[in-house]
Design an enzyme around this catalytic site. Structure first.
Site, mmCIF file in Angstrom:
data_model
loop_
_atom_site.group_PDB
_atom_site.id
_atom_site.type_symbol
_atom_site.label_atom_id
_atom_site.label_comp_id
_atom_site.label_asym_id
_atom_site.label_seq_id
_atom_site.Cartn_x
_atom_site.Cartn_y
_atom_site.Cartn_z
ATOM 1 N N TYR A 22 0.861 -1.322 0.130
ATOM 2 C CA TYR A 22 -0.056 0.056 -0.070
ATOM 3 C C TYR A 22 0.852 1.321 0.036
ATOM 4 O O TYR A 22 0.220 2.328 -0.067
ATOM 5 C CB TYR A 22 -0.935 0.176 1.104
ATOM 6 C CG TYR A 22 -1.991 -1.182 1.129
ATOM 7 C CD1 TYR A 22 -2.771 -1.533 0.155
ATOM 8 C CD2 TYR A 22 -1.972 -2.180 2.244
ATOM 9 C CE1 TYR A 22 -3.545 -2.559 0.114
ATOM 10 C CE2 TYR A 22 -2.467 -3.235 2.300
ATOM 11 C CZ TYR A 22 -3.479 -3.466 1.113
ATOM 12 O OH TYR A 22 -4.335 -4.754 0.863
ATOM 13 N N ASN A 73 -11.743 3.593 -4.465
ATOM 14 C CA ASN A 73 -10.990 2.245 -4.000
ATOM 15 C C ASN A 73 -12.093 1.615 -2.898
ATOM 16 O O ASN A 73 -12.072 2.265 -1.775
ATOM 17 C CB ASN A 73 -9.750 2.646 -3.004
ATOM 18 C CG ASN A 73 -8.933 1.418 -2.778
ATOM 19 O OD1 ASN A 73 -9.526 0.256 -3.003
ATOM 20 N ND2 ASN A 73 -7.684 1.756 -2.470
ATOM 21 N N HIS A 79 -14.008 -7.225 -3.514
ATOM 22 C CA HIS A 79 -14.176 -8.906 -4.013
ATOM 23 C C HIS A 79 -15.324 -9.549 -3.617
ATOM 24 O O HIS A 79 -15.534 -10.771 -4.092
ATOM 25 C CB HIS A 79 -13.006 -9.428 -3.173
ATOM 26 C CG HIS A 79 -11.486 -8.801 -3.267
ATOM 27 N ND1 HIS A 79 -11.074 -8.299 -4.557
ATOM 28 C CD2 HIS A 79 -10.865 -8.108 -2.306
ATOM 29 C CE1 HIS A 79 -9.864 -7.902 -4.287
ATOM 30 N NE2 HIS A 79 -9.602 -7.410 -2.892
ATOM 31 N N ASP A 86 -23.878 -2.773 -7.335
ATOM 32 C CA ASP A 86 -25.351 -2.465 -7.624
ATOM 33 C C ASP A 86 -25.701 -0.762 -7.544
ATOM 34 O O ASP A 86 -26.077 -0.302 -8.220
ATOM 35 C CB ASP A 86 -26.265 -3.158 -6.893
ATOM 36 C CG ASP A 86 -26.779 -4.456 -7.574
ATOM 37 O OD1 ASP A 86 -26.389 -4.579 -8.554
ATOM 38 O OD2 ASP A 86 -27.528 -5.281 -6.820
ATOM 39 N N HIS A 99 -6.668 0.527 -7.076
ATOM 40 C CA HIS A 99 -6.114 0.023 -6.061
ATOM 41 C C HIS A 99 -4.581 0.092 -5.905
ATOM 42 O O HIS A 99 -4.093 0.346 -6.933
ATOM 43 C CB HIS A 99 -6.288 -1.579 -6.154
ATOM 44 C CG HIS A 99 -7.903 -1.893 -6.646
ATOM 45 N ND1 HIS A 99 -8.692 -2.144 -5.647
ATOM 46 C CD2 HIS A 99 -8.532 -1.940 -7.686
ATOM 47 C CE1 HIS A 99 -10.018 -2.163 -5.954
ATOM 48 N NE2 HIS A 99 -9.817 -2.155 -7.567
ATOM 49 N N SER A 101 -2.349 -1.824 -4.420
ATOM 50 C CA SER A 101 -1.621 -3.044 -4.649
ATOM 51 C C SER A 101 -2.135 -3.837 -6.067
ATOM 52 O O SER A 101 -3.091 -3.353 -6.613
ATOM 53 C CB SER A 101 -1.946 -3.894 -3.503
ATOM 54 O OG SER A 101 -3.360 -4.357 -3.449
ATOM 55 N N ARG A 110 -8.540 -12.058 -3.891
ATOM 56 C CA ARG A 110 -8.190 -10.617 -4.354
ATOM 57 C C ARG A 110 -8.411 -10.376 -5.683
ATOM 58 O O ARG A 110 -8.400 -9.541 -6.704
ATOM 59 C CB ARG A 110 -6.789 -9.995 -3.924
ATOM 60 C CG ARG A 110 -6.912 -9.721 -2.452
ATOM 61 C CD ARG A 110 -5.714 -9.199 -1.866
ATOM 62 N NE ARG A 110 -5.270 -9.289 -0.546
ATOM 63 C CZ ARG A 110 -6.010 -8.929 0.647
ATOM 64 N NH1 ARG A 110 -6.993 -7.926 0.446
ATOM 65 N NH2 ARG A 110 -5.537 -9.240 1.477
HETATM 66 C C1 DQA Z 1 -6.937 -2.797 -2.036
HETATM 67 C C2 DQA Z 1 -6.688 -4.081 -2.170
HETATM 68 C C3 DQA Z 1 -8.006 -4.844 -1.590
HETATM 69 O O1 DQA Z 1 -7.679 -6.288 -1.671
HETATM 70 C C4 DQA Z 1 -7.518 -4.706 0.132
HETATM 71 O O2 DQA Z 1 -8.722 -5.430 0.778
HETATM 72 C C5 DQA Z 1 -7.527 -3.244 0.379
HETATM 73 C C6 DQA Z 1 -7.134 -2.247 -0.508
HETATM 74 C C7 DQA Z 1 -5.824 -1.997 -2.652
HETATM 75 O O3 DQA Z 1 -6.006 -0.661 -2.744
HETATM 76 O O4 DQA Z 1 -4.840 -2.567 -3.015
HETATM 77 O O5 DQA Z 1 -7.938 -2.693 1.543
HETATM 78 O O6 DQA Z 1 -8.058 -2.257 -2.754
#
Ligand code: DQA
Length: 147
Positions: A22, A73, A79, A86, A99, A101, A110
């Site tokens: 992150y 985000n 997931h 919706d 995201h 990551s 993920r």
């Molecule tokens: C996330 C990826 C998700 O899997 C994770 O639960 C997050 C952040 C990301 O910014 O990489 O909280 O959305």
């Protein structure tokens, strides 16, 4: 042009989360970067973060009529939250999900992105730059689709 910038669960903890995935910036620092980016383009950003799915949905329902797009985000809701997907679909404005990551290259759960169908594009794996790139792409999309 008004854009909603929405962050879901645990993103208020950025800066303290695993930096390998992150990065080091807090959500406020990321938002400041987006503000700078938006200011030079005359774009109005409205920020919202919540750890609660229902609050995110309420925010989208109450604010989508006056917005041109959503940069989101959704955290782990990415997931599995069909309710959030919706709400975004019903908002009827362009959505880009971002995201920090690389969600396609982590645990199997993920790799599932329930927003995939409703999102114009997913930008992932670039730490805070995912947000900056996502905002640019969203603005370009909104302008080109005449919204
Ligand atoms: C996330 C990826 C998700 O899997 C994770 O639960 C997050 C952040 C990301 O910014 O990489 O909280 O959305």
């Amino acid at each position: 042009m008004k854009i909603l910038v929405i962050n879901g669960p645990n993103l208020n903890m950025l800066g303290k989360r695993n930096s390998k995935h992150y990065g080091f910036l807090t959500i406020f620092q990321i938002n400041d970067k987006l503000k700078t980016q938006a200011k030079s383009r005359g774009i109005n950003l409205v920020f919202f973060q919540s750890n609660h799915e229902g609050e995110l949905i309420d925010f989208i329902q109450h604010n989508c009529q006056k917005a041109s797009g959503v940069l989101i985000n959704p955290g782990a809701l990415t997931h599995y939250s069909y309710a959030l997907a919706d709400a975004l679909k019903d908002a009827n404005i362009p959505v880009i999900d971002v995201h920090l990551s690389d969600i396609s290259n982590r645990e199997d759960f993920r790799k599932i992105n329930v927003l995939e169908e409703i999102s114009v594009e997913t930008v992932a794996g670039k730490k805070e730059k995912s947000y900056e790139e996502g905002l640019l792409k969203l603005v370009t999309h909104i302008k080109s689709s005449g919204h």
